[in-house]
Design a protein around this motif. Sequence first.
Motif, PDB file in Angstrom:
ATOM      1  N   VAL A  30       0.843  -1.194   0.000  1.00  0.00           N
ATOM      2  CA  VAL A  30       0.000   0.000   0.000  1.00  0.00           C
ATOM      3  C   VAL A  30       0.879   1.244   0.000  1.00  0.00           C
ATOM      4  O   VAL A  30       1.781   1.371   0.827  1.00  0.00           O
ATOM      5  N   VAL A  31       0.643   2.120  -0.944  1.00  0.00           N
ATOM      6  CA  VAL A  31       1.384   3.374  -1.023  1.00  0.00           C
ATOM      7  C   VAL A  31       0.536   4.482  -0.401  1.00  0.00           C
ATOM      8  O   VAL A  31      -0.657   4.585  -0.680  1.00  0.00           O
ATOM      9  N   VAL A  32       1.165   5.262   0.472  1.00  0.00           N
ATOM     10  CA  VAL A  32       0.490   6.396   1.104  1.00  0.00           C
ATOM     11  C   VAL A  32       1.104   7.668   0.536  1.00  0.00           C
ATOM     12  O   VAL A  32       2.325   7.846   0.590  1.00  0.00           O
ATOM     13  N   CYS A  33       0.281   8.523  -0.039  1.00  0.00           N
ATOM     14  CA  CYS A  33       0.804   9.774  -0.574  1.00  0.00           C
ATOM     15  C   CYS A  33      -0.083  10.925  -0.143  1.00  0.00           C
ATOM     16  O   CYS A  33      -1.126  10.723   0.493  1.00  0.00           O
ATOM     17  N   GLY A  34       0.346  12.124  -0.483  1.00  0.00           N
ATOM     18  CA  GLY A  34      -0.401  13.309  -0.078  1.00  0.00           C
ATOM     19  C   GLY A  34       0.557  14.450   0.184  1.00  0.00           C
ATOM     20  O   GLY A  34       1.755  14.233   0.304  1.00  0.00           O
ATOM     21  N   PRO A  35       0.010  15.661   0.286  1.00  0.00           N
ATOM     22  CA  PRO A  35       0.878  16.820   0.455  1.00  0.00           C
ATOM     23  C   PRO A  35       1.680  16.776   1.755  1.00  0.00           C
ATOM     24  O   PRO A  35       1.310  16.064   2.697  1.00  0.00           O
ATOM     25  N   SER A  36       2.737  17.555   1.780  1.00  0.00           N
ATOM     26  CA  SER A  36       3.563  17.683   2.966  1.00  0.00           C
ATOM     27  C   SER A  36       2.715  18.202   4.127  1.00  0.00           C
ATOM     28  O   SER A  36       1.900  19.107   3.947  1.00  0.00           O
ATOM     29  N   GLY A  37       2.871  17.588   5.288  1.00  0.00           N
ATOM     30  CA  GLY A  37       2.110  18.024   6.463  1.00  0.00           C
ATOM     31  C   GLY A  37       0.734  17.399   6.582  1.00  0.00           C
ATOM     32  O   GLY A  37      -0.024  17.722   7.493  1.00  0.00           O
ATOM     33  N   SER A  38       0.410  16.449   5.682  1.00  0.00           N
ATOM     34  CA  SER A  38      -0.935  15.863   5.717  1.00  0.00           C
ATOM     35  C   SER A  38      -1.073  14.748   6.759  1.00  0.00           C
ATOM     36  O   SER A  38      -2.168  14.242   6.966  1.00  0.00           O
ATOM     37  N   GLY A  39       0.039  14.354   7.384  1.00  0.00           N
ATOM     38  CA  GLY A  39      -0.043  13.357   8.448  1.00  0.00           C
ATOM     39  C   GLY A  39       0.445  11.973   8.061  1.00  0.00           C
ATOM     40  O   GLY A  39       0.267  11.016   8.821  1.00  0.00           O
ATOM     41  N   LYS A  40       1.105  11.848   6.916  1.00  0.00           N
ATOM     42  CA  LYS A  40       1.564  10.529   6.440  1.00  0.00           C
ATOM     43  C   LYS A  40       2.573   9.907   7.406  1.00  0.00           C
ATOM     44  O   LYS A  40       2.449   8.739   7.776  1.00  0.00           O
ATOM     45  N   SER A  41       3.578  10.695   7.793  1.00  0.00           N
ATOM     46  CA  SER A  41       4.601  10.156   8.701  1.00  0.00           C
ATOM     47  C   SER A  41       3.986   9.800  10.044  1.00  0.00           C
ATOM     48  O   SER A  41       4.304   8.763  10.627  1.00  0.00           O
ATOM     49  N   THR A  42       3.099  10.655  10.515  1.00  0.00           N
ATOM     50  CA  THR A  42       2.460  10.391  11.802  1.00  0.00           C
ATOM     51  C   THR A  42       1.653   9.092  11.723  1.00  0.00           C
ATOM     52  O   THR A  42       1.756   8.240  12.612  1.00  0.00           O
ATOM     53  N   LEU A  43       0.889   8.919  10.651  1.00  0.00           N
ATOM     54  CA  LEU A  43       0.071   7.707  10.531  1.00  0.00           C
ATOM     55  C   LEU A  43       0.954   6.458  10.531  1.00  0.00           C
ATOM     56  O   LEU A  43       0.672   5.488  11.244  1.00  0.00           O
ATOM     57  N   ILE A  44       2.026   6.501   9.740  1.00  0.00           N
ATOM     58  CA  ILE A  44       2.856   5.293   9.628  1.00  0.00           C
ATOM     59  C   ILE A  44       3.559   5.005  10.956  1.00  0.00           C
ATOM     60  O   ILE A  44       3.733   3.855  11.343  1.00  0.00           O
ATOM     61  N   LYS A  45       3.880   6.064  11.696  1.00  0.00           N
ATOM     62  CA  LYS A  45       4.543   5.848  12.997  1.00  0.00           C
ATOM     63  C   LYS A  45       3.583   5.283  14.033  1.00  0.00           C
ATOM     64  O   LYS A  45       4.011   4.634  14.986  1.00  0.00           O
ATOM     65  N   THR A  46       2.293   5.537  13.861  1.00  0.00           N
ATOM     66  CA  THR A  46       1.347   4.970  14.824  1.00  0.00           C
ATOM     67  C   THR A  46       1.262   3.447  14.668  1.00  0.00           C
ATOM     68  O   THR A  46       0.923   2.752  15.615  1.00  0.00           O
ATOM     69  N   VAL A  47       1.619   2.952  13.481  1.00  0.00           N
ATOM     70  CA  VAL A  47       1.471   1.519  13.215  1.00  0.00           C
ATOM     71  C   VAL A  47       2.467   0.670  14.013  1.00  0.00           C
ATOM     72  O   VAL A  47       2.219  -0.495  14.264  1.00  0.00           O
ATOM     73  N   ASN A  48       3.607   1.256  14.399  1.00  0.00           N
ATOM     74  CA  ASN A  48       4.424   0.485  15.349  1.00  0.00           C
ATOM     75  C   ASN A  48       4.512   1.203  16.693  1.00  0.00           C
ATOM     76  O   ASN A  48       5.464   1.008  17.439  1.00  0.00           O
TER      77      ASN A  48
END
Length: 242
Positions: A30-48
Motif C-alpha cells: 500500500v502506497v500512502v501519498c499526499g501533500p507535505s504536512g498531511s499526516g503521512k509520517s504520523t500515521l505510519i509511525k502509529t502503526v508500530n
Amino acid sequence: MIEIKNVSKWYGPFQVLTDCTTSIQKGEVVVVCGPSGSGKSTLIKTVNALEPIQAGDIVVDGTSLTDPKTNLPKLRSRVGMVFQHFELFPHLSVTDNLTLAQIKVLGRSKDDAKARGLKMLDRVGLMAHKDKFPGQLSGGQQQRVAIARALSMDPIVMLFDEPTSALDPEMVGEVLDVMVQLANEGMTMMCVTHEMGFARKVSNRVIFMDAGKIIEDCSKDEFFNNPDARSPRAKDFLAKIL
Ligand code: ADP
Ligand code: MG
C-alpha cells in the motif's frame, strides 16, 4: 495484517489525524501519498506505536496496540521501519549494524545474527561492503543497508517513510529496485512515497491523505486510471507530481 480503526491523534491542541480507517492484508503493498504536512509520517509511525493515538485502535497481526497488556517492544521488533534519513549507527560497521538488534532484542547468538544479517546484505547486493562503516557508503547504499537491517529481524510487515526522498537522484533507483524485489516476494508493505512509478509498478492500493484525513483509499488502477473519480485535492496532487 494491519487494521487502522477510527484513529485520531492530537499534538497538543492540534489534531494531526482525524478518524483514519483502513486495513492492509498480508502480502499487500500500500502506497500512502499526499501533500507535505498531511499526516503521512504520523500515521505510519502509529502503526508500530512510535506515536501514541488518542482515539481508535490499531491491530497488527491480531495484536491491539492500545491494549495495555500488549508487549510493544516485542511487537515493534517484528515491524520493520525504514525512514527518510538512514539511521545507521555511524560508529558501527555494516555487519555490526545488521546484528546489534538481532542480538539485543531477539536474543540471537552472534553467529546466528551474523549469518542472517549477511544473507540480507547479500539480498540488497552489498556483501562486498560488510566491513565498511556507514560514512564510507553512498546514501543509496546506506539506505539499502537500513533495509537489510530491518529484514534481518524477520519482520511481518515493512513500513517505509519516504525512503528515497533524501537521496541524490541517481541513487533512487537502486533503493526502489530493492523495494520492488521485496514487494514481488510477497512482503506486506506500507510505503509513504511520492515515487508514483513505484506505486504503479508494485502497489496494490493507494491511500491519499490530506489535512490528517484519508481522502482516497482505492486500487492502484482506480487511483491512476480514473482521475475523474478522484477528489479535487487528489487530482490537484496528481497533476503536480505526474
Ligand atoms: P507528512 O509526513 O505528511 O508531511 P507529518 O505527519 O510529518 O506529515 O505531520 C503532520 C502535521 O503534524 C504537520 O502539520 C506537522 O507540522 C505536525 N507535526 C508533526 N510532528 C509533530 C510533533 N511532534 N509535534 C507537533 N506537531 C507535529
Ligand atoms: Mg513525512
